[in-house]
Write a protein that holds these residues in place. Structure first.
Motif, PDB file in Angstrom:
ATOM      1  N   ASN B  18       0.811  -1.226   0.000  1.00 14.63           N
ATOM      2  CA  ASN B  18       0.000   0.000   0.000  1.00 14.63           C
ATOM      3  C   ASN B  18       0.843   1.274   0.000  1.00 14.63           C
ATOM      4  OD1 ASN B  18      -1.713  -2.086   1.905  1.00 14.63           O
ATOM      5  ND2 ASN B  18      -2.963  -0.930   0.483  1.00 14.63           N
ATOM      6  N   ILE B  19       2.103   1.133   0.449  1.00 14.95           N
ATOM      7  CA  ILE B  19       2.920   2.348   0.588  1.00 14.95           C
ATOM      8  C   ILE B  19       4.386   1.971   0.385  1.00 14.95           C
ATOM      9  CG2 ILE B  19       3.138   2.081   3.120  1.00 14.95           C
ATOM     10  CD1 ILE B  19       2.602   5.506   2.078  1.00 14.95           C
ATOM     11  N   ILE B  20       5.137   2.932  -0.100  1.00 19.00           N
ATOM     12  CA  ILE B  20       6.570   2.697  -0.263  1.00 19.00           C
ATOM     13  C   ILE B  20       7.291   3.320   0.931  1.00 19.00           C
ATOM     14  CG2 ILE B  20       8.604   3.279  -1.648  1.00 19.00           C
ATOM     15  CD1 ILE B  20       7.001   2.851  -4.089  1.00 19.00           C
ATOM     16  N   VAL B  21       8.065   2.497   1.621  1.00 18.70           N
ATOM     17  CA  VAL B  21       8.824   2.967   2.771  1.00 18.70           C
ATOM     18  C   VAL B  21      10.297   2.721   2.478  1.00 18.70           C
ATOM     19  CG1 VAL B  21       9.355   2.575   5.201  1.00 18.70           C
ATOM     20  CG2 VAL B  21       6.989   2.531   4.429  1.00 18.70           C
ATOM     21  N   GLN B  22      11.065   3.783   2.384  1.00 19.56           N
ATOM     22  CA  GLN B  22      12.495   3.670   2.078  1.00 19.56           C
ATOM     23  C   GLN B  22      12.729   2.738   0.892  1.00 19.56           C
ATOM     24  OE1 GLN B  22      15.304   3.750   5.161  1.00 19.56           O
ATOM     25  NE2 GLN B  22      13.859   4.329   6.746  1.00 19.56           N
ATOM     26  N   LYS B  23      12.040   3.013  -0.171  1.00 21.51           N
ATOM     27  CA  LYS B  23      12.132   2.320  -1.467  1.00 21.51           C
ATOM     28  C   LYS B  23      11.496   0.936  -1.478  1.00 21.51           C
ATOM     29  CE  LYS B  23      16.553   4.568  -2.398  1.00 21.51           C
ATOM     30  NZ  LYS B  23      17.980   4.362  -2.642  1.00 21.51           N
ATOM     31  N   ASP B  24      11.024   0.431  -0.354  1.00 24.97           N
ATOM     32  CA  ASP B  24      10.396  -0.889  -0.304  1.00 24.97           C
ATOM     33  C   ASP B  24       8.883  -0.766  -0.264  1.00 24.97           C
ATOM     34  OD1 ASP B  24      12.940  -2.177   1.931  1.00 24.97           O
ATOM     35  OD2 ASP B  24      12.822  -2.182  -0.267  1.00 24.97           O
ATOM     36  N   PRO B  25       8.174  -1.557  -1.104  1.00 18.13           N
ATOM     37  CA  PRO B  25       6.709  -1.540  -1.014  1.00 18.13           C
ATOM     38  C   PRO B  25       6.257  -2.404   0.163  1.00 18.13           C
ATOM     39  CG  PRO B  25       7.431  -2.999  -2.785  1.00 18.13           C
ATOM     40  CD  PRO B  25       8.660  -2.449  -2.172  1.00 18.13           C
ATOM     41  N   VAL B  26       5.416  -1.841   1.025  1.00 20.42           N
ATOM     42  CA  VAL B  26       4.912  -2.610   2.177  1.00 20.42           C
ATOM     43  C   VAL B  26       3.408  -2.470   2.267  1.00 20.42           C
ATOM     44  CG1 VAL B  26       7.064  -2.427   3.491  1.00 20.42           C
ATOM     45  CG2 VAL B  26       5.284  -0.759   3.847  1.00 20.42           C
ATOM     46  N   CYS B  27       2.784  -3.462   2.912  1.00 20.75           N
ATOM     47  CA  CYS B  27       1.329  -3.423   3.095  1.00 20.75           C
ATOM     48  C   CYS B  27       1.009  -2.585   4.331  1.00 20.75           C
ATOM     49  CB  CYS B  27       0.771  -4.833   3.236  1.00 20.75           C
ATOM     50  SG  CYS B  27       1.326  -5.689   4.714  1.00 20.75           S
ATOM     51  N   LYS B  28      -0.300  -2.345   4.517  1.00 17.29           N
ATOM     52  CA  LYS B  28      -0.729  -1.461   5.630  1.00 17.29           C
ATOM     53  C   LYS B  28      -0.286  -2.051   6.979  1.00 17.29           C
ATOM     54  CE  LYS B  28      -4.932   0.253   3.451  1.00 17.29           C
ATOM     55  NZ  LYS B  28      -6.387   0.309   3.438  1.00 17.29           N
ATOM     56  N   GLU B  29      -0.513  -3.343   7.129  1.00 16.72           N
ATOM     57  CA  GLU B  29      -0.213  -3.975   8.418  1.00 16.72           C
ATOM     58  C   GLU B  29       1.277  -3.895   8.726  1.00 16.72           C
ATOM     59  OE1 GLU B  29      -4.031  -5.199   6.949  1.00 16.72           O
ATOM     60  OE2 GLU B  29      -2.066  -5.412   5.985  1.00 16.72           O
ATOM     61  N   CYS B  30       2.090  -4.210   7.747  1.00 14.89           N
ATOM     62  CA  CYS B  30       3.551  -4.162   7.972  1.00 14.89           C
ATOM     63  C   CYS B  30       4.019  -2.727   8.183  1.00 14.89           C
ATOM     64  CB  CYS B  30       4.298  -4.799   6.806  1.00 14.89           C
ATOM     65  SG  CYS B  30       4.078  -6.583   6.736  1.00 14.89           S
ATOM     66  N   PHE B  31       3.341  -1.782   7.532  1.00 21.27           N
ATOM     67  CA  PHE B  31       3.712  -0.379   7.717  1.00 21.27           C
ATOM     68  C   PHE B  31       3.464   0.061   9.157  1.00 21.27           C
ATOM     69  CE2 PHE B  31       4.474   3.965   6.823  1.00 21.27           C
ATOM     70  CZ  PHE B  31       3.508   4.692   7.494  1.00 21.27           C
ATOM     71  N   ILE B  32       2.297  -0.272   9.672  1.00 23.86           N
ATOM     72  CA  ILE B  32       1.983   0.096  11.066  1.00 23.86           C
ATOM     73  C   ILE B  32       3.020  -0.543  12.000  1.00 23.86           C
ATOM     74  CG2 ILE B  32       0.328  -0.190  12.960  1.00 23.86           C
ATOM     75  CD1 ILE B  32      -0.789   1.759  11.099  1.00 23.86           C
ATOM     76  N   GLY B  33       3.326  -1.814  11.733  1.00 26.79           N
ATOM     77  CA  GLY B  33       4.325  -2.507  12.545  1.00 26.79           C
ATOM     78  C   GLY B  33       5.677  -1.809  12.472  1.00 26.79           C
ATOM     79  N   TYR B  34       6.044  -1.356  11.297  1.00 20.47           N
ATOM     80  CA  TYR B  34       7.314  -0.646  11.088  1.00 20.47           C
ATOM     81  C   TYR B  34       7.353   0.639  11.914  1.00 20.47           C
ATOM     82  CZ  TYR B  34      10.314   2.737   8.635  1.00 20.47           C
ATOM     83  OH  TYR B  34      11.235   3.731   8.336  1.00 20.47           O
ATOM     84  N   VAL B  35       6.298   1.425  11.841  1.00 20.53           N
ATOM     85  CA  VAL B  35       6.275   2.704  12.568  1.00 20.53           C
ATOM     86  C   VAL B  35       6.343   2.457  14.078  1.00 20.53           C
ATOM     87  CG1 VAL B  35       4.864   4.740  13.094  1.00 20.53           C
ATOM     88  CG2 VAL B  35       5.053   3.952  10.746  1.00 20.53           C
ATOM     89  N   GLU B  36       5.557   1.494  14.541  1.00 22.02           N
ATOM     90  CA  GLU B  36       5.554   1.204  15.984  1.00 22.02           C
ATOM     91  C   GLU B  36       6.930   0.704  16.440  1.00 22.02           C
ATOM     92  OE1 GLU B  36       2.322  -1.559  16.184  1.00 22.02           O
ATOM     93  OE2 GLU B  36       0.791   0.007  16.314  1.00 22.02           O
ATOM     94  N   HIS B  37       7.521  -0.144  15.625  1.00 21.92           N
ATOM     95  CA  HIS B  37       8.849  -0.671  15.962  1.00 21.92           C
ATOM     96  C   HIS B  37       9.889   0.457  16.016  1.00 21.92           C
ATOM     97  CE1 HIS B  37      12.555  -2.954  15.835  1.00 21.92           C
ATOM     98  NE2 HIS B  37      12.892  -2.296  14.742  1.00 21.92           N
ATOM     99  N   MET B  38       9.862   1.339  15.036  1.00 24.91           N
ATOM    100  CA  MET B  38      10.840   2.445  14.987  1.00 24.91           C
ATOM    101  C   MET B  38      10.679   3.336  16.209  1.00 24.91           C
ATOM    102  SD  MET B  38      12.553   1.705  12.442  1.00 24.91           S
ATOM    103  CE  MET B  38      13.681   3.019  12.197  1.00 24.91           C
ATOM    104  N   PHE B  39       9.436   3.570  16.603  1.00 22.71           N
ATOM    105  CA  PHE B  39       9.188   4.426  17.761  1.00 22.71           C
ATOM    106  C   PHE B  39       9.727   3.786  19.043  1.00 22.71           C
ATOM    107  CE2 PHE B  39       7.343   7.641  20.270  1.00 22.71           C
ATOM    108  CZ  PHE B  39       6.665   7.068  21.328  1.00 22.71           C
ATOM    109  N   LYS B  40       9.402   2.523  19.237  1.00 17.28           N
ATOM    110  CA  LYS B  40       9.855   1.824  20.466  1.00 17.28           C
ATOM    111  C   LYS B  40      11.375   1.736  20.485  1.00 17.28           C
ATOM    112  CE  LYS B  40       6.054  -1.240  21.571  1.00 17.28           C
ATOM    113  NZ  LYS B  40       5.562  -2.613  21.502  1.00 17.28           N
TER     114      LYS B  40
END
Lengths: 94, 387
Positions: B18-40
């Protein structure tokens, strides 16, 4: 063909404070570039948050049915009837 | 004809992206997981928030970045993250500085917004609202000061920012919060970095961009940790995260946006902060590594230690020492008479730093500023304490 366009992050001020508008096209095949050209004609020219010179201002997140338009070749992305296009901007500050 | 392979999420390799994060295409669920992980990860490893019951003061402005910060902080405290449910046993308190008093003066169509429902009910975090004018003995002096400052450039916005900073630090110390979190993401920090350098705050590089910066409050020598836990994230990450998580309507009235809107005939309304944000945004769009390159380069900059560190009572930053004639004065050199007069006849001229002098340039009733006339007692007290 109808395309629903919604604005977030304050971009509605460029379109008479409307958070959502519906664009109608006679053509059967529409690309994102066509939507942007249409928006240019109805955007308030005094509000500079949406367009920078003749292009979309950098920093505006564009979604097609909640997916990043970069996944679909941006301006070349083909749209279907009743697709939802979202433009979200960052506001200065915050 | 060779068919194009459908793209899949780079992380889970199952869902459609659903979104490109640092050149990688990721789905919504993995994106939320990525943001939460980066924050923690930022909180624990970069900001050193590791102790149980550690207190965090989260500064909330109603804007997108601080909204994301409050939402993420709430998820880690209440263990409501979409992925990794591990809880952080920290105490989070949200502070909001209400600028309505100024907004009503400068924005004709202003309508106040109430964030109590979002912070208290949705995020379930303690919420404190402080009116910006409350630290002034006479609140109308604040409006007068803003009107006296130059309407072009970022003077008014800088002045409001430093008043808010005083309120935040004072509140943090009085209520025992050693850690103060700000919501600027990496892209904003990169723009702030250039903006601070442009205004002459080279010595503030570290406080402007580090994950975790130690700050000694000049009044009572209390130590504060200034944290930027969203530093790993970009504007796009924040926008998409909020799109997925929150139904909050963002304010149409951001004070900084409107304070310089009066100026019509200059790029970015003549405001260096807006201009540099646009600059970084444009670069970032064309070159995805821009933000991280700028921030990692900033980390490599070393600052020559000063023999004596004095602070400016207005911005609380280190007052630089003058090394050559080019740095001697910041007011227009043709106004040497005015400079000599202010130096001889005002109480605090020699204590104000280069950048704050620039902020006051072209202001009316300069004497009042340099005598701190009508200023909050807190700022006068700091000025009297500083050498």
């Amino acid at each position: 063909m109808k395309i629903i366009v919604d604005f977030g992050g304050g971009l509605d001020v460029c379109f008479e404070n409307k958070k959502e508008i519906t664009l109608e096209f006679e053509e059967q095949q529409i690309k994102m570039a066509d939507v942007i050209i249409r928006l240019k004609t109805i955007c308030n020219p005094k509000k500079l948050d949406f367009f920078y010179t003749q292009q979309l201002r950098p920093g505006i997140l564009v979604l097609i049915n909640d997916a990043d338009w970069e996944l679909e070749d941006k301006e070349e992305a083909q749209l279907q009837h009743n697709d939802r296009v979202s433009f979200i901007s960052t506001l200065h500050g915050g | 004809m060779q068919q194009k392979e459908p793209k899949l999420c780079k992380k889970c390799k199952t869902n459609n992206p659903n979104i490109i994060v640092q050149k990688d295409p990721v789905c919504k669920e993995c994106f939320i997981g990525y943001v939460e992980h980066m924050f923690k990860m930022s909180l624990r490893l970069k900001c050193n928030i590791t102790q149980k019951n550690e207190k965090l003061l989260v500064c909330f402005s109603g804007g997108q970045n601080s909204t994301a910060l409050v939402k993420l902080a709430s998820d880690v405290v209440h263990s409501t993250c979409a992925h990794n449910k591990s809880k952080m046993f920290i105490e989070v308190h949200v502070l909001y500085i209400n600028e309505s008093f100024i907004m009503k003066e400068f924005i004709q169509e202003y309508q106040p917004q109430d964030y109590t429902n979002f912070v208290t009910n949705e995020c379930k975090l303690p919420f404190q609202i402080v009116d910006i004018q409350s630290i002034y003995p006479d609140p109308y002096i604040l409006l007068q000061q803003l009107h006296n400052l130059s309407e072009s450039g970022s003077s008014r916005e800088d002045f409001v920012r430093l008043i808010k900073q005083h309120i935040i630090y004072d509140y943090a110390i009085k209520n025992g919060y050693q850690n103060v979190c700000f919501g600027q993401n990496g892209q904003r920090l990169a723009a702030d970095l250039f903006s601070q350098l442009s205004k002459g705050r080279g010595l503030s590089l570290q406080s402007a961009t580090k994950y975790n910066f130690s700050f000694i409050y000049p009044l009572n020598q209390n130590k504060l940790q200034i944290l930027h836990p969203l530093k790993e994230l970009l504007n796009k990450d924040i926008l998409y995260y909020l799109r997925l998580k929150s139904n909050l309507n963002f304010p149409n009235f951001i004070l900084g946006q409107h304070l310089s809107n009066i100026v019509k005939n200059k790029p970015a309304h003549g405001n260096i902060d807006h201009l540099l944000e646009q600059f970084i945004d444009k670069l970032q769009e064309g070159f995805p590594s821009t933000t991280f390159t700028v921030l990692s380069s900033a980390e490599k900059v070393t600052i020559k230690p000063l023999q004596q560190q004095s602070h400016c009572p207005l911005c609380l930053e280190i007052r630089d020492q003058v090394y050559n004639r080019l740095e001697v004065e910041t007011l227009d050199n043709s106004n040497q008479q005015l400079i000599n007069y202010l130096r001889a006849n005002t109480k605090y001229y020699n204590k104000i730093c280069f950048t704050c002098n620039r902020m006051l340039q072209s202001a009316q009733e300069l004497e009042n500023f340099y005598n701190l006339k009508g200023f909050p007692p807190l700022i006068v007290q700091i000025a009297d304490t500083i050498q």
